[in-house]
Design an enzyme around this catalytic site. Sequence first.
Site, PDB file in Angstrom:
ATOM      1  CD  GLU A  66      37.320  27.271  45.018  1.00 27.82           C
ATOM      2  OE1 GLU A  66      35.999  26.964  46.150  1.00 27.82           O
ATOM      3  OE2 GLU A  66      36.696  28.553  44.937  1.00 27.82           O
ATOM      4  CB  CYS A 120      39.386  30.450  35.500  1.00 29.77           C
ATOM      5  SG  CYS A 120      40.248  32.376  35.948  1.00 29.77           S
ATOM      6  CB  CYS A 175      45.595  37.771  46.922  1.00 33.45           C
ATOM      7  SG  CYS A 175      45.351  38.699  45.650  1.00 33.45           S
ATOM      8  CB  CYS A 178      41.104  43.563  45.759  1.00 29.91           C
ATOM      9  SG  CYS A 178      42.547  43.455  44.245  1.00 29.91           S
ATOM     10  CB  CYS A 220      38.297  39.707  45.285  1.00 28.25           C
ATOM     11  SG  CYS A 220      38.991  38.737  44.453  1.00 28.25           S
ATOM     12  CB  SER A 265      42.698  44.627  38.503  1.00 27.01           C
ATOM     13  OG  SER A 265      42.283  42.599  37.529  1.00 27.01           O
ATOM     14  CB  CYS A 297      34.884  37.277  37.270  1.00 26.35           C
ATOM     15  SG  CYS A 297      36.561  38.467  37.647  1.00 26.35           S
TER      16      CYS A 297
END
Length: 375
Positions: A95, A108, A115, A119, A122, A226, A346
Site C-alpha cells: 500500500e 508515503c 515487515c 513492532c 503496527c 521510531s 500511520c
Amino acid sequence: MVGDRVNLLGLPRTELEAFVAERLGAKPFRARQLMKWIYRRGAADFAAMSDLKQDFRAQLKLAATITVPEIVTQQQSSDGTRKWMLRMDEVQGIETVYIPEPGRGTLCISSQVGCAMDCTFCATAQQGFNRNLSVAEIVGQVWLAHRELADAGDAGRADGRTITNIVFMGMGEPLANYRNVVPAMRIFMDDLGYDLSRRRVTLSTSGLVPQIYKLAEECNVALAVSLHAPNDALRNELVPINRKHPIDELLAACWHYIDKQNGRSITFEYVMLDGVNDKPEHARGLARLLRGRPAKLNLIPFNAFPGTRYRCSPAAVIVRFRDILNEHGVIATTRRTRGDDIDAACGQLAGRVTDRTLVRLGSKLLGRRAAAEVE
C-alpha cells in the site's frame, strides 16, 4: 528484467548511462533524455519520446521496458488522502498513501512486502514478512502516484509539483532493504529524476544501527527514528529490535548521522498508547534522553486496527505529554491523523502479505532475521 529486456524504471543515472552505452551503443546524453521522459513526463511508451531518434526508439523497444506495479484498488478519504494497493505478484500487495496539505503533498511509500520488525502496535508487522521490494517497485510507487494524481486533476503547488515530499513510512523497514532503498532515494533527489531536496526525502527506521552508520557515509536524507519508549525495558516490548540495538546505541548512531551529514535534526516518532507509554514520567524520561540534542519529537495518536490490544491515549493526555516535553526544552508536536477512514493512517497499512515465517521468532532470532534481510 522482462524476458531479456531491462526495466529502465529505477535504474540510477550511472547504470542507465552504462546500459545506453554498452547495450545500445549510444551517447550518455540519451540516458539523460530518457530520465526526463520517464520521471519528469511520466512516459512509459518509447514511441512517445519524440526527441529521440526513431532508430534509437526501435532499439529501446527491443532491449528495454518501463514496467510499473499494477493498481489493484484505490480509495479516497473524506480528508483527501488517497491510498492505492499495488500488486507485486499474484498474491502479494503493498500500500502507498498520498496526503495532501496546503502547499504540500506527501507520498508515503513502502519498502517491503510486510515487515520483519514485529513492532506490536503496527498493523504491517502483524501481517508478517515476505520479501524486499526492488528499486523499480519502490520508484514505481512514485511514478504511479504522479500519473494518478495528474489524471485526477490535482493541481499541486504553484511550481507544478503535486508530490513535494516522499517518506519511507509505509510497509516495511527501509534499512532492512538497504541495497534497493538507497538507489531509489538517489533517483528521488537526482535533478533528472524527481529533483527533491534531501530534506524532502525522509527515511523512517525502527533502529537498525549498523545501517544508520552506513547510510551516514553514503546518502544524505532526512532521518526519522521510531522510538516509542524512553527506556529499554518498555522499548524491548514495543519495538523488539531494541533487544539487539538498545536505546543508547541507537541514539549514538543518530547523533553520528547528524554530525556526518551536517543535518539539522532527527525526528523521533512516538506512538501514544493509552496507559502504556503516555505517563508524565515517560515524558520526563524522553526529555532526559533528548534535551540539548538536535532532536524533534513527533507524537502520533495510535490508530487502531483489527485484533490490536492497544488504545489511543486520550487527547488531554497527549496534550499534557507534549507540554511536559516542551517545558523541558524538547520540541514536540502532535501528528494530525489523516486517512483513518480508509485505514491509511500511520501504523494501519497492511496490504496483502503471505508470511514466509512459519513461527513467531524470539527476540534473539528476530535480530538475526532483521540482519539477514539487510544487503
